[in-house]
Design a protein around this motif. Structure first.
Motif, short mmCIF file in Angstrom:
data_model
loop_
_atom_site.label_atom_id
_atom_site.label_comp_id
_atom_site.label_asym_id
_atom_site.label_seq_id
_atom_site.Cartn_x
_atom_site.Cartn_y
_atom_site.Cartn_z
N GLU A 71 -46.36 1.71 -14.04
CA GLU A 71 -45.98 0.38 -13.55
C GLU A 71 -47.25 -0.43 -13.31
O GLU A 71 -48.27 0.11 -12.88
N LEU A 72 -47.17 -1.71 -13.61
CA LEU A 72 -48.28 -2.61 -13.33
C LEU A 72 -48.54 -2.61 -11.83
O LEU A 72 -47.62 -2.79 -11.03
N ALA A 73 -49.79 -2.41 -11.44
CA ALA A 73 -50.14 -2.31 -10.02
C ALA A 73 -49.68 -3.53 -9.24
O ALA A 73 -49.20 -3.41 -8.11
N LEU A 74 -49.81 -4.71 -9.81
CA LEU A 74 -49.42 -5.94 -9.12
C LEU A 74 -47.94 -5.95 -8.75
O LEU A 74 -47.55 -6.53 -7.75
N ASN A 75 -47.12 -5.25 -9.54
CA ASN A 75 -45.69 -5.19 -9.27
C ASN A 75 -45.35 -4.25 -8.11
O ASN A 75 -44.20 -4.19 -7.68
N LEU A 76 -46.33 -3.53 -7.61
CA LEU A 76 -46.10 -2.55 -6.55
C LEU A 76 -46.46 -3.08 -5.17
O LEU A 76 -46.43 -2.33 -4.19
N ILE A 77 -46.80 -4.36 -5.11
CA ILE A 77 -47.16 -4.97 -3.83
C ILE A 77 -46.36 -6.25 -3.61
O ILE A 77 -45.86 -6.84 -4.56
N THR A 78 -46.25 -6.63 -2.36
CA THR A 78 -45.64 -7.90 -1.97
C THR A 78 -46.76 -8.76 -1.40
O THR A 78 -47.59 -8.26 -0.63
N TYR A 79 -46.78 -10.04 -1.78
CA TYR A 79 -47.88 -10.90 -1.35
C TYR A 79 -47.46 -12.35 -1.33
O TYR A 79 -46.48 -12.74 -1.96
N ASN A 80 -48.22 -13.15 -0.61
CA ASN A 80 -48.04 -14.59 -0.57
C ASN A 80 -48.59 -15.16 -1.88
O ASN A 80 -49.72 -14.84 -2.26
N LYS A 81 -47.85 -16.00 -2.56
CA LYS A 81 -48.26 -16.55 -3.87
C LYS A 81 -49.58 -17.32 -3.79
O LYS A 81 -50.25 -17.49 -4.80
N THR A 82 -49.98 -17.76 -2.60
CA THR A 82 -51.27 -18.44 -2.43
C THR A 82 -52.41 -17.55 -2.93
O THR A 82 -53.40 -18.04 -3.46
N TYR A 83 -52.25 -16.25 -2.77
CA TYR A 83 -53.30 -15.29 -3.11
C TYR A 83 -53.09 -14.61 -4.46
O TYR A 83 -53.77 -13.63 -4.77
N GLU A 84 -52.19 -15.13 -5.28
CA GLU A 84 -51.85 -14.45 -6.53
C GLU A 84 -53.06 -14.25 -7.45
O GLU A 84 -53.24 -13.18 -8.01
N LYS A 85 -53.91 -15.27 -7.61
CA LYS A 85 -55.08 -15.12 -8.50
C LYS A 85 -56.04 -14.06 -7.98
O LYS A 85 -56.61 -13.30 -8.76
N VAL A 86 -56.21 -14.00 -6.68
CA VAL A 86 -57.10 -12.99 -6.08
C VAL A 86 -56.54 -11.60 -6.32
O VAL A 86 -57.26 -10.68 -6.75
N LEU A 87 -55.26 -11.43 -6.07
CA LEU A 87 -54.64 -10.11 -6.24
C LEU A 87 -54.49 -9.75 -7.71
O LEU A 87 -54.62 -8.58 -8.08
N ALA A 88 -54.27 -10.73 -8.57
CA ALA A 88 -54.23 -10.47 -10.01
C ALA A 88 -55.59 -9.98 -10.49
O ALA A 88 -55.67 -9.15 -11.39
N ASN A 89 -56.65 -10.48 -9.88
CA ASN A 89 -58.00 -10.04 -10.22
C ASN A 89 -58.15 -8.54 -9.95
O ASN A 89 -58.81 -7.83 -10.70
N MET A 90 -57.53 -8.06 -8.89
CA MET A 90 -57.61 -6.64 -8.54
C MET A 90 -56.56 -5.79 -9.23
O MET A 90 -56.85 -4.70 -9.71
N PHE A 91 -55.31 -6.28 -9.27
CA PHE A 91 -54.18 -5.45 -9.66
C PHE A 91 -53.42 -5.90 -10.91
O PHE A 91 -52.45 -5.26 -11.30
N GLY A 92 -53.82 -6.99 -11.55
CA GLY A 92 -53.01 -7.59 -12.61
C GLY A 92 -53.12 -6.98 -13.99
O GLY A 92 -52.34 -7.33 -14.87
N SER A 93 -54.08 -6.09 -14.19
CA SER A 93 -54.23 -5.53 -15.54
C SER A 93 -54.49 -4.03 -15.52
O SER A 93 -55.10 -3.48 -16.42
#
Length: 144
Positions: free
Chosen positions: A76-98
Motif C-alpha cells: 500500500e502507498l505509505a501516504l494512504n496509511l495516514i490521516t492528515y490535514n490537507k494543508t500539509y499534503e505536499k510536505v507529507l507527500a514528500n515523505m510518504f507519496g512515492s
C-alpha cells in the motif's frame, strides 16, 4: 501533522520512512524560513520545509491499484496509511507519496527490483527493512 491509521501494524515502517524528517520544521512560506534563518532563530542546524516550495510526488491511483492487484494486496502507498490535514499534503507527500509499505521482503523486492510492467518503486517492509530502486538497502535491526 499526521496520524497513523493502524499504528500497531504500520507504525514501525512509517516511522522508519519519516526518520529524521519528523524533526523538520514546517513553515508556510520560504520567506518565513528565510526570516527565521536571518534572525538566527535556532540554536543549531535545522531543516525547514516551506509549504509553498516543497515538492511532493504522489503515485497516481491507477498505479496504486495495479500494485495492489500485482501483490495480492500485500503493498500500500505509505501516504494512504495516514490521516492528515490537507494543508500539509505536499510536505507529507514528500515523505510518504512515492514509497510502498509491503507485508514482507518478497513483496518489497518484487516491487523494487523487478520490472513488473508498471515501474519500480521504493519499498519498506512492516519490519522496517527499506529497499530503494537505486540499490540501497537498510534495515535488519528492528524487532517486533
Amino acid at each position: 501533522m499526521f496520524r497513523i491509521n493502524d499504528c500497531e501494524k504500520y507504525g514501525l515502517a512509517l516511522q522508519t520512512i519519516a526518520g529524521a524528517g519528523l524533526r523538520n520544521i514546517v513553515v508556510s512560506t520560504s520567506d518565513v524560513a528565510t526570516e527565521l534563518f536571518s534572525q538566527k532563530a535556532f540554536n543549531g542546524f535545522e531543516k525547514l520545509m516551506p509549504i509553498d516550495r516543497i515538492n511532493g510526488r504522489i503515485e497516481l491511483a491507477p498505479t496504486v491499484k495495479k500494485i495492489k492487484q500485482l501483490t495480492g494486496d500485500k503493498a500500500e502507498l505509505a501516504l494512504n496509511l495516514i490521516t492528515y490535514n490537507k494543508t500539509y499534503e505536499k510536505v507529507l507527500a514528500n515523505m510518504f507519496g512515492s514509497i510502498f509499505v509491503c507485508d514482507d521482503q518478497t513483496t518489497a523486492r518484487k516491487l523494487c527490483y523487478e520490472n513488473n510492467g508498471i515501474g519500480r518503486f521504493n519499498c519498506i517492509t512492516l519490519q522496517g527493512d527499506l529497499y530503494k530502486t537505486d540499490g540501497v538497502m537498510s534495515g535488519g535491526s528492528q524487532t517486533q
